[in-house]
Design a protein around this motif. Structure first.
Motif, PDB file in Angstrom:
ATOM      1  N   VAL A 170     -21.027 -19.444   2.784  1.00 17.68           N
ATOM      2  CA  VAL A 170     -20.691 -19.263   1.378  1.00 17.68           C
ATOM      3  C   VAL A 170     -20.414 -17.785   1.176  1.00 17.68           C
ATOM      4  O   VAL A 170     -21.206 -16.939   1.615  1.00 17.68           O
ATOM      5  N   GLY A 171     -19.291 -17.458   0.532  1.00 21.32           N
ATOM      6  CA  GLY A 171     -18.984 -16.047   0.350  1.00 21.32           C
ATOM      7  C   GLY A 171     -17.914 -15.819  -0.698  1.00 21.32           C
ATOM      8  O   GLY A 171     -17.171 -16.733  -1.073  1.00 21.32           O
ATOM      9  N   THR A 172     -17.858 -14.592  -1.183  1.00 22.62           N
ATOM     10  CA  THR A 172     -16.806 -14.154  -2.103  1.00 22.62           C
ATOM     11  C   THR A 172     -16.122 -12.930  -1.507  1.00 22.62           C
ATOM     12  O   THR A 172     -16.761 -12.120  -0.819  1.00 22.62           O
ATOM     13  N   GLU A 173     -14.821 -12.799  -1.756  1.00 25.70           N
ATOM     14  CA  GLU A 173     -14.072 -11.655  -1.234  1.00 25.70           C
ATOM     15  C   GLU A 173     -13.116 -11.131  -2.292  1.00 25.70           C
ATOM     16  O   GLU A 173     -12.359 -11.888  -2.902  1.00 25.70           O
ATOM     17  N   THR A 174     -13.170  -9.822  -2.500  1.00 26.33           N
ATOM     18  CA  THR A 174     -12.245  -9.122  -3.387  1.00 26.33           C
ATOM     19  C   THR A 174     -11.293  -8.300  -2.539  1.00 26.33           C
ATOM     20  O   THR A 174     -11.735  -7.595  -1.615  1.00 26.33           O
ATOM     21  N   ALA A 175      -9.996  -8.382  -2.820  1.00 28.51           N
ATOM     22  CA  ALA A 175      -9.022  -7.683  -1.978  1.00 28.51           C
ATOM     23  C   ALA A 175      -7.885  -7.128  -2.825  1.00 28.51           C
ATOM     24  O   ALA A 175      -7.533  -7.675  -3.876  1.00 28.51           O
ATOM     25  N   PHE A 176      -7.309  -6.029  -2.338  1.00 28.39           N
ATOM     26  CA  PHE A 176      -6.095  -5.469  -2.938  1.00 28.39           C
ATOM     27  C   PHE A 176      -5.088  -5.232  -1.826  1.00 28.39           C
ATOM     28  O   PHE A 176      -5.415  -4.628  -0.797  1.00 28.39           O
ATOM     29  N   GLU A 177      -3.871  -5.718  -2.019  1.00 30.22           N
ATOM     30  CA  GLU A 177      -2.815  -5.555  -1.026  1.00 30.22           C
ATOM     31  C   GLU A 177      -1.626  -4.850  -1.654  1.00 30.22           C
ATOM     32  O   GLU A 177      -1.208  -5.174  -2.774  1.00 30.22           O
ATOM     33  N   LEU A 178      -1.086  -3.875  -0.918  1.00 33.27           N
ATOM     34  CA  LEU A 178       0.070  -3.116  -1.372  1.00 33.27           C
ATOM     35  C   LEU A 178       1.201  -3.302  -0.365  1.00 33.27           C
ATOM     36  O   LEU A 178       1.020  -3.062   0.833  1.00 33.27           O
ATOM     37  N   ASP A 179       2.365  -3.746  -0.850  1.00 31.71           N
ATOM     38  CA  ASP A 179       3.531  -3.992  -0.006  1.00 31.71           C
ATOM     39  C   ASP A 179       4.645  -2.997  -0.347  1.00 31.71           C
ATOM     40  O   ASP A 179       4.868  -2.691  -1.526  1.00 31.71           O
ATOM     41  N   ARG A 180       5.337  -2.552   0.693  1.00 26.45           N
ATOM     42  CA  ARG A 180       6.509  -1.712   0.486  1.00 26.45           C
ATOM     43  C   ARG A 180       7.672  -2.240   1.325  1.00 26.45           C
ATOM     44  O   ARG A 180       7.539  -2.456   2.526  1.00 26.45           O
ATOM     45  N   GLU A 181       8.788  -2.468   0.652  1.00 30.74           N
ATOM     46  CA  GLU A 181       9.999  -2.898   1.349  1.00 30.74           C
ATOM     47  C   GLU A 181      10.599  -1.699   2.074  1.00 30.74           C
ATOM     48  O   GLU A 181      10.976  -0.701   1.446  1.00 30.74           O
ATOM     49  N   MET A 182      10.662  -1.768   3.412  1.00 34.97           N
ATOM     50  CA  MET A 182      11.209  -0.672   4.197  1.00 34.97           C
ATOM     51  C   MET A 182      12.729  -0.770   4.326  1.00 34.97           C
ATOM     52  O   MET A 182      13.415   0.237   4.459  1.00 34.97           O
ATOM     53  N   SER A 183      13.225  -1.996   4.318  1.00 37.00           N
ATOM     54  CA  SER A 183      14.663  -2.248   4.389  1.00 37.00           C
ATOM     55  C   SER A 183      14.889  -3.687   3.943  1.00 37.00           C
ATOM     56  O   SER A 183      13.961  -4.367   3.489  1.00 37.00           O
ATOM     57  N   GLU A 184      16.099  -4.167   4.108  1.00 29.84           N
ATOM     58  CA  GLU A 184      16.388  -5.554   3.735  1.00 29.84           C
ATOM     59  C   GLU A 184      15.698  -6.549   4.642  1.00 29.84           C
ATOM     60  O   GLU A 184      15.556  -7.720   4.282  1.00 29.84           O
ATOM     61  N   VAL A 185      15.232  -6.112   5.812  1.00 33.71           N
ATOM     62  CA  VAL A 185      14.629  -7.040   6.782  1.00 33.71           C
ATOM     63  C   VAL A 185      13.215  -6.641   7.202  1.00 33.71           C
ATOM     64  O   VAL A 185      12.625  -7.305   8.060  1.00 33.71           O
ATOM     65  N   ALA A 186      12.639  -5.590   6.625  1.00 35.11           N
ATOM     66  CA  ALA A 186      11.325  -5.119   7.068  1.00 35.11           C
ATOM     67  C   ALA A 186      10.431  -4.791   5.869  1.00 35.11           C
ATOM     68  O   ALA A 186      10.903  -4.258   4.857  1.00 35.11           O
ATOM     69  N   ARG A 187       9.150  -5.101   6.014  1.00 35.53           N
ATOM     70  CA  ARG A 187       8.176  -4.833   4.964  1.00 35.53           C
ATOM     71  C   ARG A 187       6.886  -4.311   5.599  1.00 35.53           C
ATOM     72  O   ARG A 187       6.434  -4.819   6.629  1.00 35.53           O
ATOM     73  N   LEU A 188       6.282  -3.311   4.964  1.00 39.23           N
ATOM     74  CA  LEU A 188       5.014  -2.752   5.404  1.00 39.23           C
ATOM     75  C   LEU A 188       3.942  -3.123   4.390  1.00 39.23           C
ATOM     76  O   LEU A 188       4.162  -3.003   3.180  1.00 39.23           O
ATOM     77  N   SER A 189       2.777  -3.604   4.878  1.00 42.68           N
ATOM     78  CA  SER A 189       1.711  -4.060   3.991  1.00 42.68           C
ATOM     79  C   SER A 189       0.388  -3.419   4.385  1.00 42.68           C
ATOM     80  O   SER A 189       0.084  -3.267   5.574  1.00 42.68           O
ATOM     81  N   PHE A 190      -0.407  -3.069   3.351  1.00 41.21           N
ATOM     82  CA  PHE A 190      -1.745  -2.545   3.552  1.00 41.21           C
ATOM     83  C   PHE A 190      -2.714  -3.343   2.680  1.00 41.21           C
ATOM     84  O   PHE A 190      -2.417  -3.615   1.508  1.00 41.21           O
ATOM     85  N   ARG A 191      -3.872  -3.698   3.258  1.00 41.33           N
ATOM     86  CA  ARG A 191      -4.841  -4.513   2.527  1.00 41.33           C
ATOM     87  C   ARG A 191      -6.243  -3.956   2.741  1.00 41.33           C
ATOM     88  O   ARG A 191      -6.640  -3.671   3.876  1.00 41.33           O
ATOM     89  N   VAL A 192      -6.990  -3.805   1.656  1.00 46.28           N
ATOM     90  CA  VAL A 192      -8.399  -3.436   1.723  1.00 46.28           C
ATOM     91  C   VAL A 192      -9.200  -4.568   1.076  1.00 46.28           C
ATOM     92  O   VAL A 192      -8.739  -5.210   0.127  1.00 46.28           O
ATOM     93  N   SER A 193     -10.408  -4.825   1.607  1.00 47.32           N
ATOM     94  CA  SER A 193     -11.183  -5.959   1.116  1.00 47.32           C
ATOM     95  C   SER A 193     -12.674  -5.678   1.197  1.00 47.32           C
ATOM     96  O   SER A 193     -13.134  -4.845   1.988  1.00 47.32           O
ATOM     97  N   TYR A 194     -13.410  -6.403   0.356  1.00 45.36           N
ATOM     98  CA  TYR A 194     -14.875  -6.353   0.379  1.00 45.36           C
ATOM     99  C   TYR A 194     -15.374  -7.792   0.258  1.00 45.36           C
ATOM    100  O   TYR A 194     -15.020  -8.510  -0.680  1.00 45.36           O
ATOM    101  N   ARG A 195     -16.194  -8.213   1.223  1.00 46.12           N
ATOM    102  CA  ARG A 195     -16.717  -9.569   1.243  1.00 46.12           C
ATOM    103  C   ARG A 195     -18.238  -9.548   1.182  1.00 46.12           C
ATOM    104  O   ARG A 195     -18.887  -8.704   1.823  1.00 46.12           O
ATOM    105  N   ASP A 196     -18.806 -10.483   0.420  1.00 40.63           N
ATOM    106  CA  ASP A 196     -20.254 -10.632   0.286  1.00 40.63           C
ATOM    107  C   ASP A 196     -20.578 -12.096   0.572  1.00 40.63           C
ATOM    108  O   ASP A 196     -20.128 -12.989  -0.150  1.00 40.63           O
ATOM    109  N   GLY A 197     -21.337 -12.349   1.652  1.00 39.01           N
ATOM    110  CA  GLY A 197     -21.668 -13.741   1.960  1.00 39.01           C
ATOM    111  C   GLY A 197     -22.144 -13.926   3.383  1.00 39.01           C
ATOM    112  O   GLY A 197     -22.431 -12.963   4.106  1.00 39.01           O
ATOM    113  N   ASP A 198     -22.207 -15.187   3.796  1.00 38.24           N
ATOM    114  CA  ASP A 198     -22.763 -15.545   5.104  1.00 38.24           C
ATOM    115  C   ASP A 198     -21.817 -15.145   6.228  1.00 38.24           C
ATOM    116  O   ASP A 198     -20.602 -15.339   6.133  1.00 38.24           O
TER     117      ASP A 198
END
Length: 282
Positions: A170-198
């Motif tokens: 049993v757990g909960t997770e809070t996350a924020f993700e930031l995406d940046r389009e690098m070109s018409e065919v490429a994307r860069l993503s960053f994600r940070v998260s905090y989870r509390d649980g088993d």
């Protein structure tokens, strides 16, 4: 590992009736992943940290129903297989359904979108005590800031009820993700998260420090030697970076690195996961 024909029959019955009047087809989407986890045992003792290669396949097929100008309902069937070549007892299968409601606040590409998703999966495992039922609720808000940047804030509530209590989660997770389009065919993503649980951690006994934290524990030979599985309530901080590159209009490849630190004094362990995924829309 037990088959799940009854569950799939129920899932198909749930979607068969409205499918004839749905707005979209049930076009399947397949994701195949190969990943290396440097600490598959989630262990803090150096001698218990075992790295392993994981392969998985995730198949989804869904449809969308319009509920007016700003709202849509998404109904999805889901199937998953996970296989660890080195540790075959970790083989698992899952099948289930997802129901998601999306609401868009206004018109245009920059309008924020709120979504609420409920899910349920029947889980089978080669190690029978792991099997059971997984369910969850995922709330998220997505906002495109301009043509290049987009952010997503999410809150997940997840639960897995297994046949053996040590594998319950049993757990909960809070996350924020930031995406940046690098070109018409490429994307860069960053994600940070905090989870509390088993979490499930493994150690070679005797481990009186872990016994004090884990009311549910079980001796296992999952990793080819005698160990004990400990279910512990802990906190996890994570970071993930990913590069998505389109191959053609129907497929893409994703390269990612994930770092996670889990702690509950005196337990503390790290996971570093490197993966490559191939996504194909049929």
């Amino acid at each position: 590992m037990k088959p799940l024909p009854g569950f799939f029959a129920l899932a198909l019955a749930l979607v068969a009736a409205p499918a004839a009047v749905a707005a979209d087809d049930w076009a399947p989407n397949l994701t195949v992943i190969g990943a290396w986890d440097n600490n598959a045992t989630n262990a803090n003792a150096p001698g218990d940290r075992l790295g392993a290669f994981l392969t998985s396949a995730d198949l989804v097929a869904g449809t969308r129903y319009g509920l007016g100008r700003d709202d849509t309902l998404h109904l999805t069937l889901h199937g998953n297989v996970q296989w660890w070549p080195r540790f075959r007892d970790l083989l698992t299968t899952a099948g289930g359904v997802r129901f998601e409601w999306r609401h868009k606040f206004g018109l245009g590409a920059l309008a924020p979108v709120f979504s609420a998703e409920g899910s349920v999966d029947a889980v089978g495992s080669r190690q029978s005590g792991r099997g059971g039922t997984s369910s969850g609720v995922l709330l998220s808000v997505r906002k495109r800031f301009d043509d290049l940047w987009r952010g997503t804030l999410s809150q997940e509530f997840a639960r897995h009820d297994a046949r053996f209590a040590v594998y319950d989660r049993v757990g909960t997770e809070t996350a924020f993700e930031l995406d940046r389009e690098m070109s018409e065919v490429a994307r860069l993503s960053f994600r940070v998260s905090y989870r509390d649980g088993d979490v499930l951690s493994y150690g070679t006994p005797p481990r009186p420090d872990l016994v004090a934290l884990a009311p549910n524990r079980r001796p296992v030979t999952t990793f080819g030697r005698p160990m004990v599985a400990y279910s512990i309530d802990a906190r996890t901080v994570g970071f993930r970076g990913a590069l998505t590159r389109a191959i053609d209009e129907d497929s893409a490849v994703i390269f990612s690195y994930e770092w996670r630190e889990t702690s509950r004094a005196p337990l503390r362990y790290l996971n570093q996961i490197v993966s490559i995924a191939l996504v194909n829309q049929y």
